[in-house]
Scaffold this active site. Structure first.
Site, PDB file in Angstrom:
ATOM      1  N   LYS A   1       6.016  -4.232  -3.863  1.00  0.00           N
ATOM      2  CA  LYS A   1       7.450  -4.017  -3.699  1.00  0.00           C
ATOM      3  C   LYS A   1       7.901  -4.179  -2.259  1.00  0.00           C
ATOM      4  O   LYS A   1       8.883  -4.841  -1.981  1.00  0.00           O
ATOM      5  CB  LYS A   1       7.799  -2.622  -4.220  1.00  0.00           C
ATOM      6  CG  LYS A   1       9.271  -2.284  -4.162  1.00  0.00           C
ATOM      7  CD  LYS A   1      10.034  -3.021  -5.221  1.00  0.00           C
ATOM      8  CE  LYS A   1      11.515  -2.730  -5.173  1.00  0.00           C
ATOM      9  NZ  LYS A   1      12.270  -3.793  -5.879  1.00  0.00           N
TER      10      LYS A   1
ATOM     11  N   CYS B   1       0.839  -1.186   0.000  1.00  0.00           N
ATOM     12  CA  CYS B   1       0.000   0.000   0.000  1.00  0.00           C
ATOM     13  C   CYS B   1       0.881   1.246   0.000  1.00  0.00           C
ATOM     14  O   CYS B   1       1.873   1.322   0.724  1.00  0.00           O
ATOM     15  CB  CYS B   1      -0.960   0.073   1.185  1.00  0.00           C
ATOM     16  SG  CYS B   1      -2.079  -1.314   1.285  1.00  0.00           S
TER      17      CYS B   1
ATOM     18  N   ASN C   1      -2.027   1.719   5.753  1.00  0.00           N
ATOM     19  CA  ASN C   1      -1.112   0.680   5.252  1.00  0.00           C
ATOM     20  C   ASN C   1      -0.782  -0.214   6.435  1.00  0.00           C
ATOM     21  O   ASN C   1      -0.347   0.277   7.470  1.00  0.00           O
ATOM     22  CB  ASN C   1       0.164   1.345   4.708  1.00  0.00           C
ATOM     23  CG  ASN C   1       1.252   0.334   4.386  1.00  0.00           C
ATOM     24  OD1 ASN C   1       0.975  -0.846   4.151  1.00  0.00           O
ATOM     25  ND2 ASN C   1       2.487   0.788   4.369  1.00  0.00           N
ATOM     26  N   GLY C   2      -0.990  -1.528   6.291  1.00  0.00           N
ATOM     27  CA  GLY C   2      -0.675  -2.447   7.389  1.00  0.00           C
ATOM     28  C   GLY C   2      -1.844  -3.372   7.662  1.00  0.00           C
ATOM     29  O   GLY C   2      -2.741  -3.526   6.833  1.00  0.00           O
TER      30      GLY C   2
ATOM     31  N   TRP D   1      -2.670  -2.815  -1.702  1.00  0.00           N
ATOM     32  CA  TRP D   1      -2.370  -4.245  -1.863  1.00  0.00           C
ATOM     33  C   TRP D   1      -3.291  -4.932  -0.865  1.00  0.00           C
ATOM     34  O   TRP D   1      -3.132  -4.786   0.353  1.00  0.00           O
ATOM     35  CB  TRP D   1      -0.892  -4.526  -1.547  1.00  0.00           C
ATOM     36  CG  TRP D   1      -0.484  -5.926  -1.879  1.00  0.00           C
ATOM     37  CD1 TRP D   1      -0.048  -6.379  -3.087  1.00  0.00           C
ATOM     38  CD2 TRP D   1      -0.475  -7.058  -0.991  1.00  0.00           C
ATOM     39  NE1 TRP D   1       0.230  -7.722  -3.009  1.00  0.00           N
ATOM     40  CE2 TRP D   1      -0.021  -8.167  -1.742  1.00  0.00           C
ATOM     41  CE3 TRP D   1      -0.810  -7.255   0.340  1.00  0.00           C
ATOM     42  CZ2 TRP D   1       0.113  -9.441  -1.195  1.00  0.00           C
ATOM     43  CZ3 TRP D   1      -0.684  -8.517   0.889  1.00  0.00           C
ATOM     44  CH2 TRP D   1      -0.221  -9.598   0.118  1.00  0.00           C
TER      45      TRP D   1
ATOM     46  N   HIS E   1      20.168 -36.423  -6.522  1.00  0.00           N
ATOM     47  CA  HIS E   1      19.412 -36.782  -5.308  1.00  0.00           C
ATOM     48  C   HIS E   1      17.927 -36.494  -5.484  1.00  0.00           C
ATOM     49  O   HIS E   1      17.193 -36.445  -4.495  1.00  0.00           O
ATOM     50  CB  HIS E   1      19.986 -36.041  -4.098  1.00  0.00           C
ATOM     51  CG  HIS E   1      21.425 -36.362  -3.864  1.00  0.00           C
ATOM     52  ND1 HIS E   1      21.846 -37.530  -3.273  1.00  0.00           N
ATOM     53  CD2 HIS E   1      22.548 -35.688  -4.207  1.00  0.00           C
ATOM     54  CE1 HIS E   1      23.166 -37.555  -3.234  1.00  0.00           C
ATOM     55  NE2 HIS E   1      23.614 -36.447  -3.802  1.00  0.00           N
TER      56      HIS E   1
ATOM     57  N   LYS F   1      13.272 -14.572 -10.411  1.00  0.00           N
ATOM     58  CA  LYS F   1      12.878 -13.545 -11.392  1.00  0.00           C
ATOM     59  C   LYS F   1      11.824 -14.097 -12.352  1.00  0.00           C
ATOM     60  O   LYS F   1      10.848 -13.430 -12.664  1.00  0.00           O
ATOM     61  CB  LYS F   1      14.080 -13.055 -12.206  1.00  0.00           C
ATOM     62  CG  LYS F   1      15.186 -12.323 -11.497  1.00  0.00           C
ATOM     63  CD  LYS F   1      14.807 -11.061 -10.793  1.00  0.00           C
ATOM     64  CE  LYS F   1      14.419 -11.334  -9.373  1.00  0.00           C
ATOM     65  NZ  LYS F   1      14.701 -10.371  -8.371  1.00  0.00           N
TER      66      LYS F   1
ATOM     67  N   ARG G   1       3.855  -0.209  -4.892  1.00  0.00           N
ATOM     68  CA  ARG G   1       3.595  -0.711  -3.535  1.00  0.00           C
ATOM     69  C   ARG G   1       2.291  -1.508  -3.449  1.00  0.00           C
ATOM     70  O   ARG G   1       1.982  -2.101  -2.420  1.00  0.00           O
ATOM     71  CB  ARG G   1       3.535   0.458  -2.547  1.00  0.00           C
ATOM     72  CG  ARG G   1       4.815   1.257  -2.484  1.00  0.00           C
ATOM     73  CD  ARG G   1       4.704   2.355  -1.448  1.00  0.00           C
ATOM     74  NE  ARG G   1       4.673   1.807  -0.109  1.00  0.00           N
ATOM     75  CZ  ARG G   1       5.743   1.587   0.628  1.00  0.00           C
ATOM     76  NH1 ARG G   1       6.932   1.871   0.166  1.00  0.00           N
ATOM     77  NH2 ARG G   1       5.637   1.078   1.840  1.00  0.00           N
TER      78      ARG G   1
ATOM     79  N   GLU H   1       8.433 -14.512 -10.586  1.00  0.00           N
ATOM     80  CA  GLU H   1       7.794 -13.238 -10.241  1.00  0.00           C
ATOM     81  C   GLU H   1       7.162 -12.548 -11.434  1.00  0.00           C
ATOM     82  O   GLU H   1       6.048 -12.044 -11.338  1.00  0.00           O
ATOM     83  CB  GLU H   1       8.842 -12.270  -9.674  1.00  0.00           C
ATOM     84  CG  GLU H   1       9.262 -12.537  -8.275  1.00  0.00           C
ATOM     85  CD  GLU H   1      10.135 -11.409  -7.754  1.00  0.00           C
ATOM     86  OE1 GLU H   1      11.269 -11.263  -8.244  1.00  0.00           O
ATOM     87  OE2 GLU H   1       9.694 -10.676  -6.859  1.00  0.00           O
TER      88      GLU H   1
ATOM     89  N   GLU I   1      18.208 -16.930  -7.649  1.00  0.00           N
ATOM     90  CA  GLU I   1      17.766 -15.585  -8.039  1.00  0.00           C
ATOM     91  C   GLU I   1      17.209 -15.592  -9.470  1.00  0.00           C
ATOM     92  O   GLU I   1      16.181 -14.970  -9.747  1.00  0.00           O
ATOM     93  CB  GLU I   1      18.944 -14.606  -7.893  1.00  0.00           C
ATOM     94  CG  GLU I   1      18.682 -13.171  -8.315  1.00  0.00           C
ATOM     95  CD  GLU I   1      17.626 -12.439  -7.491  1.00  0.00           C
ATOM     96  OE1 GLU I   1      17.068 -13.020  -6.551  1.00  0.00           O
ATOM     97  OE2 GLU I   1      17.325 -11.287  -7.838  1.00  0.00           O
TER      98      GLU I   1
HETATM   99  O1  M6R Z   1      12.959  -4.744   0.567  1.00  0.00           O
HETATM  100  P1  M6R Z   1      13.556  -6.084   0.862  1.00  0.00           P
HETATM  101  O2  M6R Z   1      14.926  -6.254   0.260  1.00  0.00           O
HETATM  102  O3  M6R Z   1      13.543  -6.436   2.324  1.00  0.00           O
HETATM  103  O4  M6R Z   1      12.618  -7.120   0.135  1.00  0.00           O
HETATM  104  C1  M6R Z   1      12.807  -8.496   0.300  1.00  0.00           C
HETATM  105  C2  M6R Z   1      11.971  -9.264  -0.696  1.00  0.00           C
HETATM  106  O5  M6R Z   1      10.606  -8.997  -0.498  1.00  0.00           O
HETATM  107  C3  M6R Z   1      12.344  -8.918  -2.136  1.00  0.00           C
HETATM  108  O6  M6R Z   1      13.690  -9.192  -2.397  1.00  0.00           O
HETATM  109  C4  M6R Z   1      11.478  -9.717  -3.127  1.00  0.00           C
HETATM  110  O7  M6R Z   1      11.763 -11.075  -3.028  1.00  0.00           O
HETATM  111  C5  M6R Z   1      11.691  -9.185  -4.526  1.00  0.00           C
HETATM  112  N1  M6R Z   1      10.431  -8.998  -5.164  1.00  0.00           N
HETATM  113  C6  M6R Z   1      12.556 -10.078  -5.349  1.00  0.00           C
HETATM  114  O8  M6R Z   1      12.638  -9.674  -6.674  1.00  0.00           O
END
Ligand code: M6R
Length: 614
Positions: free
Chosen positions: A609, A2, A101-102, A75, A507, A488, A27, A491, A484
């Site tokens: 985010k 949010c 927000n929260g 969100w 394994h 990506k 956000r 996501e 990683e």
């Molecule tokens: O703001 P932060 O680095 O604490 O965020 C951690 C994760 O939420 C963040 O890295 C998330 O996994 C990303 N969307 C990855 O691309």
């Protein structure tokens, strides 16, 4: 999660608020809304979906030009993404409009109390209880700020609240607990927002609002108190970047722009942190060397990509410092009973500095006397403020939901910390530190070299538009790179993707390999790494079972050539630093594939985010 903004001043509040929301849409994008005060009456518009829907609504049904307004991009947590559940929420007596927000954890009991009094709720949100409570307080005669303090004392959970009152022209009141809020200090105008990006166009002067504080804002005055009305100290700071950093600058996606910004972001993160002789200078690390020497264990806690950066850190820190280093997902760490004491160093990594699980992990660690060092990209955020020391990554604002430059600069900052600890504890000779630091300082042009060679990635992505599953293999620091790369793809391309340590293949995971399955393999440097040949064998094993191998190997490595269906060359760097160059093609592959599939790369479904709730 949010984005919230409030404005009071001479400009047209509705415009300032909606533009600010546009810059915070990363956000959350389940709904958007805005409320203004017009001649003693609250007027609001809100729509499910992205801000474009709100724009359309405002075009049909405009709001008046007034100097006080609040806005929200959501969100969804409690209640689906509908018009009714969109913020702002207006109290039944129409006195206040409120954004949040929260998560208000005790909302159910508060809602029952209000329903028993005859209040009719118009949404399924937890937020509406705060709006109704606030409306009840002000109509009983409480001053708006006093009413906000009273309400906040009754709420449990995480909340940033911003409210306007129909009887208080030219004034807004905000509060925060466990969710972010910054105040933008203008000249004859003031702002509150989740993120400085919302008001950076108008001012770079900002104030962090502390935990459990209320801020009372008019165009000319900002008054901060705690939840009991006691004056609270102000923590001003200056924002070091400008509006252009928060705009796409001609790119189709923020993510693509941020991928291309990585050479500069890494260079900026290293800048000023080493001397000509290669010795480390981490002046911001206000923890005495004697304490750093007494550490007997390091625990890195983080979430998502930041956790993967922590996995890279483990290899470097243990190798350079000989201190045992564990890495743990923050949401797991905080709910077990980790063995921590005054000689434990907890390193938290967070781009946003607001991730709820990471924040709670810090509090958990500090309660047990551990020292906490944060690696963070956001000045004024809660995580650095609640840590003993902070190493800022200087990536500039990261707006694409998928982390790219955030991750790479976190990795760079982890190297700095590892080398610094080795220097303080004397576990490396000066010339060894100098050699690594010199190589690290030389990586930004190498990252640029990788970027310059990414042309064929789009063509490669086009081959996989219909693919259902992609695997990534790596060993040592190549393993977090594989994780990683897979994250990506999940996501932004909504594709099943898994990263595995290549040694684990036999394994279990090798059962997933069948004809045509694309497998990315990160190959350690040839000749200088004992794992190189083992990974080359793994490539042969999956290829023998029909996999299509996409191999990332350093320039000149001829051994991989016969087994690579597609080969990407990486610049020569030592094993520990390889993530800085090997991650980049994987980021771009995900970006290209998601683009070809027609997805919104910057605002992928279901994500936000900053994950400011559990
Ligand atoms: O703001 P932060 O680095 O604490 O965020 C951690 C994760 O939420 C963040 O890295 C998330 O996994 C990303 N969307 C990855 O691309």
């Amino acid at each position: 999660m949010c984005g919230i903004i409030g404005y009071v001043g001479p400009r047209v509040a509705r415009e300032v608020v909606v533009d600010g929301l546009r810059r915070m849409e990363y956000r959350g994008y389940d709904s958007a809304g805005v409320a203004v005060l017009d001649g003693g009456a609250i007027e609001f518009r809100k729509k499910a979906g992205k801000i474009a829907n709100l724009d359309a609504e405002l075009a049909i049904s405009p709001l008046p030009d007034t100097g006080l307004g609040i806005g929200h991009t959501r969100w969804a947590t409690h209640g689906g993404p509908t018009d009714d559940n969109a913020h702002p929420h207006v109290s039944a007596n129409e006195r206040v409009a409120l954004i949040h927000n929260g998560i208000i954890e005790n909302f159910a009991s508060l809602r029952s109390e209000l329903v028993a009094e005859g209040v009719v709720f118009r949404s399924q949100t937890d937020t509406e209880v705060a709006a109704q409570l606030l409306g009840r307080e002000v109509s009983a005669g409480a001053d708006l700020a006093e009413a906000m303090r009273t309400v906040c004392r009754r709420l449990e959970g995480a909340f940033t609240l911003v409210a306007i009152d129909a009887d208080n022209a030219g004034r807004l009141v905000a509060a925060r607990r466990n969710s972010p809020l910054v105040v933008g200090v203008g000249d004859g105008e003031n702002f509150v927002a989740s993120d400085v990006a919302a008001f950076i166009e108008f001012t770079r002067h900002a104030i962090e609002l502390g935990q459990d504080e209320v801020v009372d804002v008019t165009a000319d005055a900002i008054t901060i108190t705690d939840f009991f009305g006691e004056p609270a100290p102000s923590h001003p700071f200056e924002v070091t970047w400008d509006l252009s950093a928060a705009e796409k600058g001609g790119y189709d996606w923020f993510m693509r722009k941020e991928i291309y910004e990585q050479p500069k972001a890494v260079a900026d993160t290293l800048l000023g942190r080493y001397a000509a002789d290669g010795s480390l200078k981490l002046d911001e690390l206000h923890i005495p060397a004697s304490e750093l020497r007494s550490i007997d264990k390091i625990i890195v806690v983080a979430c998502g990509s930041a956790y993967y950066a922590g996995l890279v850190a483990k290899y470097a820190i243990e190798h350079w410092t000989r201190i045992a280093c564990e890495v743990e997902i923050a949401s797991e760490f905080r709910y077990r009973d980790p063995i921590i004491d005054g000689s434990t160093l907890v390193v938290t990594i967070s781009q946003s500095g607001e991730t709820a699980d990471t924040l709670m992990a810090i509090r958990h660690a500090r309660e047990q006397r551990a020292k906490v060092i944060a690696i963070c990209n956001t000045n004024g955020a809660t995580i650095p403020r609640e840590s003993d020391a902070v190493i800022y990554t200087h990536a500039g604002p990261e707006i694409g939901v998928a982390s790219t430059k955030g991750f790479l600069t976190q990795v760079a900052a982890c190297y700095l910390l590892g080398l610094y600890l080795a220097q303080v504890r004397g576990t490396m000779f000066d010339d060894e530190i100098h050699a690594v630091m010199t190589e690290l300082a030389a990586t930004p042009p190498l990252i640029q070299q990788v970027l310059d060679g990414l042309g064929p990635i789009k063509e490669l992505a086009a081959r996989f538009v219909g693919t259902k599953s992609v695997l990534f293999l790596g060993r040592h620091v190549g393993y977090p790179v594989a994780l990683e790369g897979a994250l990506k793809l999940k996501e932004i391309a909504y594709l099943h993707a898994e990263g595995f340590p290549a040694g684990e293949l036999k394994h279990g995971p090798i059962a997933l390999v069948e004809g045509g399955v694309p497998i990315f393999v990160v190959v350690p440097p040839q000749g200088r790494d004992q794992l190189h040949d083992k990974v080359v064998s793994n490539i042969q094993e999956v290829r023998a079972r029909g996999a299509l191998t996409i191999v990332l190997a350093e320039a000149g490595d001829a051994e991989v050539e016969p087994y690579a269906d597609v080969l990407f060359r990486l610049p020569k760097v030592s094993t520990l630093l390889q993530p800085l160059v090997a991650t980049v093609p994987l980021q771009m592959f995900a970006c290209e594939l998601a683009t070809l599939k027609g997805y919104d790369v910057d605002q992928p479904r279901n994500l936000a985010k900053s994950v400011t709730v559990e």
